[in-house]
Write an enzyme that holds these catalytic residues in place. Structure first.
Site, PDB file in Angstrom:
ATOM      1  N   GLN A 143       0.816  -1.214   0.000  1.00  6.09           N
ATOM      2  CA  GLN A 143       0.000   0.000   0.000  1.00  6.09           C
ATOM      3  C   GLN A 143       0.849   1.264   0.000  1.00  6.09           C
ATOM      4  OE1 GLN A 143      -1.567  -0.991   4.080  1.00  6.09           O
ATOM      5  NE2 GLN A 143      -1.401   1.227   4.385  1.00  6.09           N
ATOM      6  N   ASN A 196      -0.665  -9.283   4.923  1.00 10.72           N
ATOM      7  CA  ASN A 196      -0.563  -7.846   5.122  1.00 10.72           C
ATOM      8  C   ASN A 196      -0.389  -7.148   3.770  1.00 10.72           C
ATOM      9  OD1 ASN A 196      -0.419  -5.398   6.455  1.00 10.72           O
ATOM     10  ND2 ASN A 196       1.311  -5.960   7.746  1.00 10.72           N
TER      11      ASN A 196
END
Length: 343
Positions: A140, A306
């Site tokens: 991200q 994650n």
């Protein structure tokens, strides 16, 4: 008296030399770390500030690992020149504000896996990576849209399970297009709002068709064409019930909220992460893609995907202690999972 003074001066000199050598060693470690992580600083002043933070973090990591009393280990990674506060502000972001009392009418009542018994094999462990329902680990970057990555991973999972087709879906679509449903772009959001949006939009397109840009776009670029996956609704796992979470995860990957702001979480490198390493603030979203038992004696764990790239943790994954409510995994906000046509 003169001899004592001489010894004292020698001791002071020795300590100073040792400290200088240790600092030189840390400088070398910092330079090596910079090269490995492609880190460049704008000027000498910034480099000095970042070295100070790096040194403090590495010393904490070294002390932790030297103690040897945990079932996991820490290590330097791309976050090691950030303070804990900087890390949280840049790399987490499940929400930004008060927790909503409801996520909207699209949430379906009940818990569809309530009366589903685990098979003998599933009671020992599940890994949706091995069953082909998990895409590669993504990153991200500094946009606080972990919620988009968690939601997309959950939809990728149920789509593969129901169609036998694994497709990487677009987090950027969720980032750009779901603000009217309650999400706040890089400033935080919720997976439930993302599921609401996907339902309203008629689906979500692929990563390749709408690639991730690390920032929120000024306008939504999704026109309704090129839908790659759809959902029929979503449900939530009962709060404070890890047995229920296991029932859900045995059937599909599940989006969860956790606390991820501690040094230990930031610098996690491997092993079964225990609840005493968590902080107290629910601030991150991940996807549970399995569970199992550590053969090395770390006990039961959740397998967490994650969105910080493969350099963090166990190639982007964490094994999180199971059965103890570690890192707030089922404590404050309910885990959620999307459904396809059977729901």
């Amino acid at each position: 008296m003169a001899a004592s003074a001489c010894c004292l001066l020698l001791l002071v000199s020795l300590l100073a030399t040792t400290a200088a050598a240790a600092n030189y060693s840390m400088v070398a470690r910092h330079e090596k770390w910079m090269a490995e992580n492609g880190r460049k600083y704008k000027d000498a002043a910034e480099k000095a500030r970042r070295f100070k933070v790096f040194k403090a973090n590495v010393e904490r990591i070294d002390r932790f690992n030297a103690a040897g009393d945990k079932t996991y280990r820490l290590g330097a990674n791309k976050f090691t020149d950030l303070t804990d506060e900087e890390f949280v502000s840049r790399y987490t972001g499940y929400s930004n504000g008060s927790v909503p009392s409801t996520f909207g009418a699209k949430k379906l009542p009940g818990f569809m896996y309530e009366n589903v018994s685990l098979s003998e094999g599933d009671s020992q462990g599940v890994d949706w990576r091995e069953r082909g329902a998990v895409t590669n680990v993504k990153d991200q970057s500094t946009c606080g849209c972990c919620w988009a990555f968690s939601a997309a991973a959950a939809v990728e999972g149920i789509h593969q399970i129901t169609t036998n087709e694994l497709v990487s879906l677009s987090e950027q679509q969720l980032l750009d297009c779901s603000t009217q449903f309650g999400n706040k772009g890089c400033d935080g959001g919720y997976m439930q709002y993302s599921f609401n949006y996907i339902l309203a939009a008629g689906g979500i397109t692929t990563e390749s068709a709408y690639p991730y840009q690390r920032v929120q776009g000024s306008t939504c670029q999704f026109t309704g064409e090129g839908v790659a996956a759809t959902i029929s609704g979503y449900q939530e796992v009962p709060l404070k019930d890890e047995d229920a979470l296991a029932q859900a995860v045995a059937n599909q990957p599940v989006s969860v909220y956790i606390t991820a702001g501690s040094l230990q979480f930031k610098q996690y490198m491997g092993g079964v992460f225990t609840g005493d390493g968590c902080d107290q603030n629910l601030n991150h979203a991940v996807t549970v893609v399995g569970y199992g038992v550590d053969a090395a004696g770390g006990g039961e764990y959740w397998l967490i995907k994650n969105s910080w790239g493969m350099q963090w943790g166990e190639q982007g994954y964490m094994r999180l202690q199971k059965g103890q409510g570690a890192c707030g995994i089922v404590s404050t906000l309910a885990p959620a999972y999307p459904g396809n046509t059977y729901m």
